[in-house]
Design an enzyme around this catalytic site. Structure first.
Site, PDB file in Angstrom:
ATOM      1  N   GLN A   1     -14.100  -9.051  -0.100  1.00 33.59           N
ATOM      2  CA  GLN A   1     -14.067  -7.787  -0.815  1.00 33.59           C
ATOM      3  C   GLN A   1     -14.304  -8.494  -2.279  1.00 33.59           C
ATOM      4  O   GLN A   1     -14.855  -7.745  -3.372  1.00 33.59           O
ATOM      5  CB  GLN A   1     -13.243  -6.895  -0.874  1.00 33.59           C
ATOM      6  N   GLN A   2     -14.209  -9.551  -2.695  1.00 29.83           N
ATOM      7  CA  GLN A   2     -14.424  -9.896  -3.995  1.00 29.83           C
ATOM      8  C   GLN A   2     -15.635 -10.457  -4.291  1.00 29.83           C
ATOM      9  O   GLN A   2     -16.058 -11.048  -5.251  1.00 29.83           O
ATOM     10  CB  GLN A   2     -13.324 -11.400  -4.412  1.00 29.83           C
TER      11      GLN A   2
ATOM     12  N   PHE B   1      -5.775   0.536  -7.749  1.00 32.24           N
ATOM     13  CA  PHE B   1      -5.511  -0.561  -7.206  1.00 32.24           C
ATOM     14  C   PHE B   1      -4.866  -1.254  -8.605  1.00 32.24           C
ATOM     15  O   PHE B   1      -5.519  -1.370  -9.800  1.00 32.24           O
ATOM     16  CB  PHE B   1      -6.683  -1.368  -6.648  1.00 32.24           C
TER      17      PHE B   1
ATOM     18  N   GLY C   1      -2.040  -7.016   1.765  1.00 30.61           N
ATOM     19  CA  GLY C   1      -2.683  -8.149   1.120  1.00 30.61           C
ATOM     20  C   GLY C   1      -3.302  -8.886   2.176  1.00 30.61           C
ATOM     21  O   GLY C   1      -2.526  -9.562   3.050  1.00 30.61           O
TER      22      GLY C   1
ATOM     23  N   GLY D   1     -17.797  -6.971  18.267  1.00 30.11           N
ATOM     24  CA  GLY D   1     -17.448  -8.346  18.391  1.00 30.11           C
ATOM     25  C   GLY D   1     -17.497  -9.168  17.350  1.00 30.11           C
ATOM     26  O   GLY D   1     -17.508  -8.751  16.089  1.00 30.11           O
TER      27      GLY D   1
ATOM     28  N   ASN E   1     -17.835 -10.008   7.329  1.00 30.65           N
ATOM     29  CA  ASN E   1     -18.443  -9.068   8.206  1.00 30.65           C
ATOM     30  C   ASN E   1     -19.730  -9.155   7.975  1.00 30.65           C
ATOM     31  O   ASN E   1     -20.514  -9.884   7.308  1.00 30.65           O
ATOM     32  CB  ASN E   1     -17.429  -7.860   7.930  1.00 30.65           C
TER      33      ASN E   1
ATOM     34  N   ASP F   1      -7.983  -9.326   9.170  1.00 30.61           N
ATOM     35  CA  ASP F   1      -7.107 -10.373   8.976  1.00 30.61           C
ATOM     36  C   ASP F   1      -6.371 -10.733  10.117  1.00 30.61           C
ATOM     37  O   ASP F   1      -6.130 -12.163  10.120  1.00 30.61           O
ATOM     38  CB  ASP F   1      -6.102  -9.780   7.842  1.00 30.61           C
TER      39      ASP F   1
ATOM     40  N   ASP G   1       0.851  -1.412  -0.016  1.00 31.35           N
ATOM     41  CA  ASP G   1       0.032  -0.147   0.021  1.00 31.35           C
ATOM     42  C   ASP G   1       0.816   1.348  -0.014  1.00 31.35           C
ATOM     43  O   ASP G   1       1.755   1.403   0.782  1.00 31.35           O
ATOM     44  CB  ASP G   1      -0.870  -0.009   1.169  1.00 31.35           C
TER      45      ASP G   1
ATOM     46  N   THR H   1     -17.651 -11.288  11.884  1.00 32.44           N
ATOM     47  CA  THR H   1     -17.049 -10.031  12.573  1.00 32.44           C
ATOM     48  C   THR H   1     -18.013  -8.818  12.434  1.00 32.44           C
ATOM     49  O   THR H   1     -18.663  -8.559  11.424  1.00 32.44           O
ATOM     50  CB  THR H   1     -15.804  -9.519  11.843  1.00 32.44           C
TER      51      THR H   1
END
Length: 327
Positions: free
Chosen positions: A172-173, A116, A48, A228, A195, A257, A12, A223
């Site tokens: 995210q994919q 990206f 990553g 929590g 999430n 992660d 990044d 998540t």
């Protein structure tokens, strides 16, 4: 326990602009934009999803096997990961493309302009897990984390062919994957990680109800940020574990992660899911306090103190033997 972590490996490049982008946009000329901003700060961070998770697992003594594709600029990053206990011998180095890169400039109003570059990550679709299993003497679990979409599907199908348990972490994919691919990634997973937003997106993409998804996975781990984590199994009441204490929020990148690393490491040592979730939440909190996803350092005393503060001495005692051996 031999855990292979497949997914993205990236760097990044984060810059700050001491002004506001909107001050440089000319009304009536937005169809022909050509702008250059002089940034006054640059931070380069290792990232990553797969590398972040492997970093946490490595600190906890698991010697994870990282599987992904990078460019010839990976040398320094590779040394860093090896120093933190990560097996990088199954990482593919491209001869033509650089390591995936996220370049982002943020202005004073927190507006961002970002790009990206997938780069070498596209070559992950050519990687096979069979040679990885042969080299390491067999795999006990494969985590399929965000990556080139074709690579994610290939790794999942290969796990089924090899008879290796897998955990699904599409993250995210999800927005990019076709519905059939999402169903393929989820069905039969020992664990599904999402999430709260992704949990709804999985249902939308698969066309399956909440119950139908639970019927197809071993457990579903969601998540919930400051609330929590929730663990669900078909036919059993959901279990919610509160978030661990956080001193100061620095950077949310890689927090999920870090949770996955702590959770999987505890499970690898035979601990129950609630205990594993508590350790995952502590790692997530430590990552949130650090300036980047691979900047937190684990210390047994500090981790035990966070467990005790957040969940009490009995909960910390359950994890004590593992932490004593790992840290």
């Amino acid at each position: 326990m031999r855990i292979a972590v497949t997914g993205s490996i990236a760097t990044d490049h984060l810059m700050t602009f001491p002004g506001r982008f909107t001050d440089h946009l000319v009304p009536g000329e937005l169809a022909n934009v050509s702008l250059s901003f002089l940034a006054d700060a640059l931070e380069v961070r290792r990232g990553g999803a797969a590398a972040n998770i492997a970093y946490g697992l490595g600190q906890l003594g698991l010697a994870p096997i990282l599987v992904g594709a990078v460019g010839p600029d990976f040398a320094d990053y590779q040394v860093h990961l090896k120093e933190h206990g990560v097996d990088t011998d199954s990482v593919h180095v491209s001869h033509t493309a650089q390591t995936a890169r996220f370049v982002c400039t943020t202005d004073l109003a927190q507006n961002q302009i970002a790009t990206f570059y997938a780069g070498a990550m596209a070559e992950a679709r050519t990687l096979s897990l069979a040679p990885v299993a042969d080299r390491t003497g067999g795999l006990d679990l494969v985590l399929v984390s965000p990556n080139d979409p074709e690579a994610m599907v290939r790794h999942t199908e290969e796990c089924r062919e090899l008879g290796v348990p897998f955990a699904a972490d599409p993250s995210q994919q999800l927005a990019r994957l076709e519905p059939a691919a999402v169903r393929d990634l989820v069905a039969g997973a020992q664990r599904l990680f999402t999430n709260a937003y992704e949990a709804a997106l999985v249902q939308e993409r698969t066309g399956w109800t909440h119950r139908q998804i639970l019927d197809r996975v071993g457990s579903w781990v969601t998540t919930l940020g400051a609330d929590g984590v929730r663990i669900e199994r078909a036919g059993e009441p959901a279990v919610t574990i509160p978030a661990a204490p956080v001193r100061e929020e620095a950077d949310p990148t890689g927090v999920g992660d870090a949770f996955r690393a702590g959770f999987l490491a505890a499970l690898a040592h035979g601990l129950p899911e609630p205990a594993a979730a508590r350790l995952g939440c502590v790692l997530a909190g430590l990552a949130l306090e650090a300036p980047g996803p691979q900047e937190y350092v684990l210390d047994r005393t500090a981790v035990t103190a966070r467990l005790t503060e957040g969940y009490g001495e009995p909960a910390a005692a359950v994890l004590a033997p593992f932490l004593e051996a790992a840290l």
